[in-house]
Design a protein around this motif. Structure first.
Motif, short mmCIF file in Angstrom:
data_model
loop_
_atom_site.label_atom_id
_atom_site.label_comp_id
_atom_site.label_asym_id
_atom_site.label_seq_id
_atom_site.Cartn_x
_atom_site.Cartn_y
_atom_site.Cartn_z
N PRO A 93 0.81 -1.22 0.00
CA PRO A 93 0.00 0.00 0.00
C PRO A 93 0.84 1.26 0.00
O PRO A 93 0.34 2.35 -0.28
CB PRO A 93 -0.80 -0.12 1.31
N PHE A 94 2.14 1.14 0.30
CA PHE A 94 3.01 2.30 0.36
C PHE A 94 3.56 2.69 -1.02
O PHE A 94 4.26 3.69 -1.14
CB PHE A 94 4.17 2.06 1.33
N GLU A 95 3.28 1.89 -2.02
CA GLU A 95 3.72 2.25 -3.37
C GLU A 95 2.68 3.14 -4.01
O GLU A 95 1.53 2.74 -4.22
CB GLU A 95 3.93 1.00 -4.23
N LEU A 96 3.07 4.38 -4.31
CA LEU A 96 2.17 5.35 -4.89
C LEU A 96 2.60 5.68 -6.32
O LEU A 96 3.67 5.26 -6.77
CB LEU A 96 2.17 6.63 -4.05
N MET A 97 1.78 6.43 -7.02
CA MET A 97 2.13 6.88 -8.36
C MET A 97 3.29 7.88 -8.25
O MET A 97 3.62 8.37 -7.17
CB MET A 97 0.92 7.52 -9.03
N PHE A 106 -2.47 4.02 9.70
CA PHE A 106 -2.06 5.34 10.16
C PHE A 106 -0.69 5.71 9.59
O PHE A 106 -0.46 6.87 9.23
CB PHE A 106 -2.04 5.39 11.69
N ALA A 107 0.20 4.73 9.52
CA ALA A 107 1.52 5.00 8.93
C ALA A 107 1.37 5.40 7.46
O ALA A 107 2.03 6.33 6.98
CB ALA A 107 2.39 3.75 9.06
N LEU A 108 0.50 4.69 6.73
CA LEU A 108 0.27 5.01 5.32
C LEU A 108 -0.32 6.41 5.17
O LEU A 108 0.09 7.17 4.28
CB LEU A 108 -0.67 3.97 4.71
N ALA A 109 -1.28 6.75 6.02
CA ALA A 109 -1.91 8.07 5.93
C ALA A 109 -0.90 9.19 6.15
O ALA A 109 -0.92 10.20 5.45
CB ALA A 109 -3.05 8.16 6.95
N HIS A 110 0.01 9.01 7.12
CA HIS A 110 1.05 10.02 7.34
C HIS A 110 2.04 10.04 6.18
O HIS A 110 2.54 11.10 5.80
CB HIS A 110 1.77 9.74 8.67
N PHE A 111 2.31 8.87 5.61
CA PHE A 111 3.23 8.77 4.49
C PHE A 111 2.72 9.55 3.28
O PHE A 111 3.49 10.17 2.55
CB PHE A 111 3.43 7.29 4.13
N MET A 112 1.40 9.51 3.06
CA MET A 112 0.81 10.17 1.90
C MET A 112 -0.02 11.39 2.32
O MET A 112 -1.02 11.73 1.69
CB MET A 112 -0.09 9.19 1.14
N ASP A 164 3.49 10.88 -8.95
CA ASP A 164 3.11 12.20 -8.43
C ASP A 164 2.60 12.14 -6.99
O ASP A 164 2.11 13.14 -6.46
CB ASP A 164 2.06 12.84 -9.34
N GLY A 165 2.72 10.96 -6.35
CA GLY A 165 2.36 10.83 -4.95
C GLY A 165 0.92 10.46 -4.67
O GLY A 165 0.53 10.30 -3.51
N ARG A 166 0.12 10.28 -5.73
CA ARG A 166 -1.28 9.89 -5.52
C ARG A 166 -1.41 8.38 -5.39
O ARG A 166 -0.62 7.63 -5.96
CB ARG A 166 -2.14 10.34 -6.71
N PRO A 167 -2.42 7.89 -4.65
CA PRO A 167 -2.72 6.46 -4.67
C PRO A 167 -3.11 6.06 -6.09
O PRO A 167 -3.65 6.86 -6.84
CB PRO A 167 -3.91 6.33 -3.71
N TYR A 168 -2.87 4.80 -6.45
CA TYR A 168 -3.15 4.36 -7.81
C TYR A 168 -4.62 4.48 -8.18
O TYR A 168 -4.96 4.88 -9.29
CB TYR A 168 -2.68 2.91 -8.00
N ASN A 169 -5.50 4.13 -7.27
CA ASN A 169 -6.93 4.24 -7.54
C ASN A 169 -7.70 4.24 -6.23
O ASN A 169 -7.11 4.04 -5.16
CB ASN A 169 -7.40 3.11 -8.48
N ALA A 170 -8.99 4.44 -6.32
CA ALA A 170 -9.81 4.61 -5.12
C ALA A 170 -10.13 3.31 -4.40
O ALA A 170 -10.68 3.34 -3.30
CB ALA A 170 -11.11 5.33 -5.47
N THR A 171 -9.80 2.16 -4.98
CA THR A 171 -10.06 0.90 -4.29
C THR A 171 -8.87 0.43 -3.46
O THR A 171 -8.96 -0.58 -2.78
CB THR A 171 -10.45 -0.22 -5.29
N THR A 172 -7.77 1.14 -3.51
CA THR A 172 -6.64 0.82 -2.64
C THR A 172 -6.91 1.40 -1.26
O THR A 172 -7.78 2.26 -1.08
CB THR A 172 -5.33 1.40 -3.19
#
Length: 315
Positions: free
Chosen positions: A69-73, A139-145, A75-83
């Motif tokens: 889940p820590f791999e983003l696009m 929570f770690a992911l949310a702070h990461f992104m 530009d820093g966005r999540p790949y899609n809304a189902t992640t």
């Protein structure tokens, strides 16, 4: 309702057509949490409230490319809304000016409207507290992104609201009715009310088709060919645009490496082949129907011309 020992053998199927017909089979009233199905729900509500262009400034449209889940696009966005990350973004967007209690009340009301109020929805408090207690990675992911979380929304609130959405308790009838609303361009076949704009319904179907099945979305899209989403608890929901919404409840110990219930997958696979529900088959069927209509129209014109010639000759 099934007992704990027999739950793994349970099988429930609900189909809701866009003209309001309802088919319920087996353990259709067995309750379960929305779980990951809530992610496409949150996306639909975010698009309905803000529009797709605004939502996709913060979350992408690409199928998930990694199990992390820590791999983003780039530009820093999540790949899609189902992640998981994408769900945090869309959860932060929904009714963000309201208090947490008001936001959850609004979410529950929207779920009720989407399913045509077939019956009330409940909340699994124990599940929410259990997931919240173990949500260190979330929570770690949310702070990461954090740069992708909309301004004015606390990271903690985004995580908690996504967990609350996942803990909403429904059954196969509620989910099938919600999918039928999306398949019916945003109009509930049960209540007859417009719940989502057609624009929102289209974008939600696109998300379900491209990414709803997670890391098996590509295979699912080509082999089965219907917009769908699943949970690791054995729930598989799908929509046939313009035709129906459906939900299969098949909790068992046999699932593929991605957690998709093999019984649910087999049921949907056979049903889509038998009734030719694949988007590719429906596209060809539509093409053939238009060709047949044009041919019939040409035949009618020729027949009218022949009748006119015969009348002229008789005169």
């Amino acid at each position: 309702t099934t007992t704990t020992s027999s739950r793994r053998r349970a099988l429930g199927v609900v189909v809701v057509s866009v003209d309001g017909q309802l088919l319920q089979l087996g353990n259709h009233d067995e309750p379960f949490a929305l779980d990951s199905l809530s992610r496409s729900l949150l996306y639909a509500l975010a698009v309905e409230e803000h529009g797709a262009r605004y939502v996709h400034r913060m979350v992408g449209r690409e199928p998930r490319a990694s199990a992390s889940p820590f791999e983003l696009m780039a530009d820093g966005r999540p790949y899609n809304a189902t992640t998981r990350g994408g769900a945090m973004v869309t959860s932060a967007l929904f009714a963000r000016s309201r208090s947490p209690a008001e936001r959850f009340a609004a979410l529950s009301a929207r779920v009720t409207a989407l399913c045509g109020d077939v019956h009330g929805v409940t909340f699994d408090q124990q599940r929410f507290l259990r997931e919240q207690d173990a949500a260190w990675e979330a929570f770690a992911l949310a702070h990461f992104m954090h740069d992708s979380i909309p301004g004015g929304v606390r990271v903690e609130d985004a995580v908690n609201f996504s967990l609350q959405a996942a803990a909403i308790e429904v059954d196969a009838t509620v989910v099938a009715s919600m999918m039928a609303t999306v398949a019916n361009s945003g109009v509930s076949p049960i209540s007859g009310e417009r719940v989502l704009r057609e624009h929102t319904a289209v974008h939600t179907l696109q998300l379900l088709f491209s990414s709803g099945m997670g890391n098996v979305a590509g295979e699912w899209g080509t082999a089965i060919g219907v917009p769908a989403a699943y949970t690791r608890a054995g729930v598989l929901a799908f929509a046939v645009p313009g035709v129906l919404g459906a939900c299969v409840f098949a909790p068992d110990s046999v699932s593929d490496v991605h957690g998709v219930s093999m019984r649910a997958r087999e049921f949907v696979s056979r049903a889509t082949r038998h009734w030719r529900w694949s988007v590719w088959m429906t596209a060809f069927a539509s093409r053939h129907a238009h060709a047949s209509a044009r041919q019939q129209q040409q035949n009618d014109v020729q027949q009218q011309q022949q009748q006119l010639q015969q009348q002229q000759q008789a005169a």
